[in-house]
Design an enzyme around this catalytic site. Structure first.
Site, PDB file in Angstrom:
ATOM      1  N   ASP A 196       1.101  -1.391   0.150  1.00  0.00           N
ATOM      2  CA  ASP A 196      -0.151  -0.022   0.389  1.00  0.00           C
ATOM      3  C   ASP A 196       1.062   1.486   0.024  1.00  0.00           C
ATOM      4  OD1 ASP A 196      -2.190   1.264  -0.153  1.00  0.00           O
ATOM      5  OD2 ASP A 196      -3.209   0.704   1.705  1.00  0.00           O
TER       6      ASP A 196
HETATM    7  C1  GLC Z   1      -3.497   3.979  -0.138  1.00  0.00           C
HETATM    8  C2  GLC Z   1      -5.314   2.752  -0.245  1.00  0.00           C
HETATM    9  C3  GLC Z   1      -4.945   1.586  -1.283  1.00  0.00           C
HETATM   10  C4  GLC Z   1      -5.193   2.630  -2.840  1.00  0.00           C
HETATM   11  C5  GLC Z   1      -3.728   3.300  -2.509  1.00  0.00           C
HETATM   12  C6  GLC Z   1      -3.147   4.057  -4.251  1.00  0.00           C
HETATM   13  O1  GLC Z   1      -3.447   4.185   0.876  1.00  0.00           O
HETATM   14  O2  GLC Z   1      -5.476   2.369   1.689  1.00  0.00           O
HETATM   15  O3  GLC Z   1      -6.385   1.363  -0.948  1.00  0.00           O
HETATM   16  O4  GLC Z   1      -4.958   1.583  -3.739  1.00  0.00           O
HETATM   17  O5  GLC Z   1      -3.331   4.813  -1.188  1.00  0.00           O
HETATM   18  O6  GLC Z   1      -4.238   5.465  -4.054  1.00  0.00           O
END
Ligand code: GLC
Length: 842
Positions: free
Chosen positions: A236
């Site tokens: 993440d």
């Molecule tokens: C964030 C979210 C994740 C997402 C990513 C990209 O931190 O937790 O679900 O896909 O960023 O936007």
């Protein structure tokens, strides 16, 4: 480390991967596990013909960081409420196509997180509180997405259970192995074993001390060894950085823990080659990670040539229809006193509430899609019931304590035959980095108070709640006759609501979560996840003998169903034998309708802690009035098992079980006893076959040029103009402050630019493009070329930053700069609009 489940069929793909790796330099291998210049793009190896690939969020449609609009499909929570695998599959296909059409190869958004609590901020991104439901909905969506060639990215592994910024990155979650594997892990295991998902995203969370992203137990033991995952894991956003910055691990630690592809940040790009040279990371480990990425690129067809995305799949009208169907199927009817619903289309309806004229698409965060359009309840009611006389007042906000809208709301409620209140939550209350802001499950602000006041002036009250996390309504429930629940139902939510309210559709959605009466009924919402085997959702309510407001799986219909004749194939057997249980369900009412038949199992004699029942099967069936159908469920060994922490396997104990079937977790009229004669260890399933698709050699569905057509208008063809304009050599003369307007211009799904052919008599003459009127919304301007009035020239006015799309009246205005002599001749204007396709990373 060896691939967990090798098989002969994989030799070709393994040989190809080895072939590529043997030709790559260290730097080229490192590139395969790092991001490109752009956060959303990853490197292949150009020299060897391995393409770069791209990704974007999200769970219910294409999110675009530049907020380009796209189809807003219903949320994952709504999919849970529909209890419909086929629908989830079709949504997965539509989304896969939309992602490919937009130029994204991977969809970050097959969400299988279990929603542990009403306060959980990302409830809308979860199919509910039950692991089996999350798994079934998730797997169907993954299969749909990957059938298009789009890579499904399953998230968030694991224990993404608290969202407040304070906790989501720095929690200290503790959990026992059974709760981790049977509750939070189960949907991920199924995503691997039944969905064959090609990628996983780690969660920000810590799991028993270590972040998921550098947690060998999660990434190696659980994911690879226990579940057999063959593909790549990405992190993440920012979690690799967080670990390194917080000095919880080094680049080598994170990579060696089993995390493969770094997103968003560039630690691997900057340091991984040095770590290999220094011997802190073995080349075998780099080969393993790069090989996993290669494997996915081969399987998705990216290396050999995949059918390109079809621009017509972006914003396709068939997707709009699917959105409406899915929203219809997801709406849950919770209360229908005196059969107040469906409403008659005649008479006066007072539409009141903060979500009547606004349709919330989602909570806040990366899942949010900027919809091409939405149909609000207000719009839909007037379309679906044009005969009805509609009154509207907002009445109150979602969150604020203001009551100054009450008076108007009460005034129209008193005049109406029925009140339809539409409220719920919004992005201020919940979402990414935001657990329930109010700190309570209560429907927030003054909404319940207003509902009570409305019921004093009009006894016919229908309420619809729209949210991600469930809201409790104990303060007003007794004053509500009709209650509908819609979990962020997507862009067609208003239409679907009107379809249900006026009886075009017979509702059959079911609660994917338990609605509590009050907060005091809820389990704690903290980092302690131990014993969540009995601590989440209905498992908690059942174990604690608490009666909720509405149980998991509950939902009414405009018709009635009767259950009878439960049969079990063998009442005493061994778990390796096929066991089926069948029941008959009859539609005993006057209307056709769907029923969600649910199977729960109870392990009566378990040696370990067990909840009183667990969902182990469901089928959504359609029945005509008077029709009876037989519904059959397989009771698999997996369904009878629990995770045995000693043997590290799912185990079925000998002893008694009960199979319970009905239409809701709290209404299971049929029961059958089952005796398992001897203990049994559930074998790990064979991995699904891997097939590299044949290279695509066919034509491109539509070329990119054709999807960005030009549209031209002569300036003299205006529909409106300021007074006293004069023509000049085929054009029109605009003095300082003059304007011309053109009605109903289709700007497509994105307006790229407006080209205006003009010539000015002096320098400093500015032409502006506006929408809606000469003082309307500004979308671009330029200084008209000072070429003289006789020699006009085309100038490109960039409008793409202004996000204009759809049909608008377009105005060209000569900005009033106070110079009465300055004039501009405008010959024509032309626009380049996009239809469907948006070019990415260009
Ligand atoms: C964030 C979210 C994740 C997402 C990513 C990209 O931190 O937790 O679900 O896909 O960023 O936007």
């Amino acid at each position: 480390m060896a691939v967990a489940f090798p098989s002969a069929a994989q030799s070709t793909i393994d040989q190809r991967i080895e072939g590529y790796l043997s030709q790559m330099t260290l730097e080229e291998k490192v590139k395969m596990v790092t991001r490109n210049a752009n956060t959303w793009s990853y490197s292949g190896c150009e020299r060897l013909g391995i393409p770069d690939f791209t990704c974007h969020d999200g769970p219910h449609g294409v999110r675009d960081s530049s907020r380009r609009p796209s189809t807003a499909f219903p949320s994952t929570a709504a999919r849970g409420a529909a209890f419909d695998r086929d629908l989830s599959y079709r949504l997965g296909v539509a989304e896969g196509k939309a992602f490919l059409a937009a130029g994204w190869d991977m969809r970050l958004g097959n969400c299988v997180d279990v929603n542990r609590h009403p306060f959980f901020g990302r409830a809308s991104e979860s199919a509910g509180e039950d692991p089996y439901l999350c798994a079934e909905i998730g797997v169907a969506g993954i299969l749909g997405t990957q059938d298009t060639g789009c890579i499904a990215n399953v998230k968030h592994l694991i224990l993404n259970t608290r969202e407040d910024e304070r906790f989501r990155k720095n929690n200290q979650a503790i959990i026992d192995e059974r709760s981790l594997i049977e509750i939070y892990g189960f949907p991920f295991m199924e995503a691997v074993q039944k969905g064959n998902a090609w990628s996983m995203m780690t969660a920000h969370s810590r799991v028993n001390g270590l972040h998921s992203t550098d947690n060998p137990f999660v990434l190696k033991t659980l994911l690879r060894e226990y579940w057999g995952f063959r593909y790549f894991v990405l992190n993440d956003w920012s979690s690799v950085n967080d670990i390194i910055n917080q000095r919880e691990g080094t680049v080598a630690d994170v990579f060696n823990a089993g995390h493969d592809l770094e997103t968003n940040t560039t630690n691997y790009r900057d340091h991984l080659a040095d770590e290999v040279r220094a011997g802190r990371v073995l080349m075998e480990r780099l080969d393993e990670a790069a090989g996993r990425v290669l494997r996915v690129l081969l399987l998705s067809g990216l290396v050999d040539g995949r059918k390109p995305g079809d621009p017509r799949d972006y914003g396709a009208s068939s997707h709009n229809a699917l959105c409406r169907e899915a929203a219809q199927k997801s709406i849950v009817l919770l209360k229908n006193e005196n059969n107040i619903l469906p409403l008659s289309k005649s008479g006066t309806i007072a539409l009141i509430g903060p979500n009547v004229a606004v349709l919330p698409i989602d909570a806040r965060g990366s899942a949010l899609v900027n919809p091409i359009y939405t149909v609000t309840p207000l719009q839909a009611f007037s379309t679906v019931a044009p005969e009805a006389s509609l009154l509207y007042a907002r009445g109150c906000d979602v969150n604020s304590e203001r009551t100054d809208g009450f008076e108007e709301a009460l005034r129209i409620a008193a005049k109406a035959d029925v009140v339809v209140f539409v409220g719920g939550l919004d992005a201020n209350q919940e979402g990414e980095s935001q657990d329930r802001a109010s700190g309570s499950s209560r429907l927030p602000g003054q909404q319940q108070h207003l509902i009570n006041r409305l019921s004093e002036v009009n006894p016919n009250i229908v309420v619809t709640v729209i949210s991600g996390g469930v809201c409790s309504l104990a303060d007003c429930i007794d004053n509500i006759d009709g209650l509908l629940y819609a979990f962020y139902p997507g862009q067609e939510g208003g239409s679907a609501l009107a379809d249900v309210v006026f009886g075009h559709i017979n509702p059959a959605g079911r609660m994917p979560v338990t609605m509590p009466k009050r907060d005091g009924q809820l389990p704690p919402f903290d980092d302690d996840h131990r014993n969540h085997i009995v601590g989440v959702g209905y498992r908690w309510f059942d174990t604690q003998s608490i009666e909720p407001q509405f149980a998991f799986g509950f939902g009414l219909s405009y018709t009635t169903f009767k259950y009878r004749n439960i049969r079990i194939s063998s009442a005493e057997t061994t778990a390796d034998q096929p066991i089926t249980v069948s029941i008959e369900v009859e539609n005993t009412g006057d209307l056709a309708g769907d029923e969600v038949v649910q199977l729960y199992l109870r392990d009566v004699e378990a040696s370990v802690i067990m909840p009183p029942k667990q969902l182990r099967g469901f089928e959504r069936v359609h029945l005509q009035p008077g029709e009876t159908q037989t519904v059959e469920f397989d009771i698999t060994a997996q369904a009878l098992s629990f995770w045995d922490v000693e043997s590290k396997a799912f185990m079925v104990e000998a002893g008694d079980f009960v199979a319970m079937v009905g239409g809701s977790s709290d209404n299971l009229p049929l029961e059958a006893a089952l005796r398992i004669k001897e203990p049994y260890f559930v074998p790990r399933p064979e991995p699904l076959p891997e097939v590299i698709p044949a290279p695509y050699t066919g034509p491109y569905p539509m070329d990119i040029e054709a999807s960005s057509p030009m549209f031209r208008m002569e300036a003299t063809d205006f529909d409106h103009a300021s007074a006293g304009l004069t023509p000049h050599k085929g054009g029109i003369v605009l003095k300082s402050g003059d304007w011309i307007g053109f009605d109903a211009i289709d700007l497509g799904s994105w307006l790229n630019f407006v080209e205006i052919r003009s010539g000015a008599s002096a320098s400093g003459c500015v032409l502006e493009v506006r929408l809606g009127g000469p003082d309307g919304r500004f979308i671009g301007s330029f200084e008209a070329p000072n070429t003289s009035m006789d020699t006009t020239k085309g100038t490109n006015v960039g409008t793409s930053d202004y996000g204009a799309f759809g049909v608008h009246d377009l105005y060209i205005v000569h900005r009033d700069d106070g110079d009465p002599d300055a004039v501009v001749v405008v010959d024509y204007w032309e626009i380049e609009k996009e239809i469907g396709l948006f070019l990415i990373n260009d």
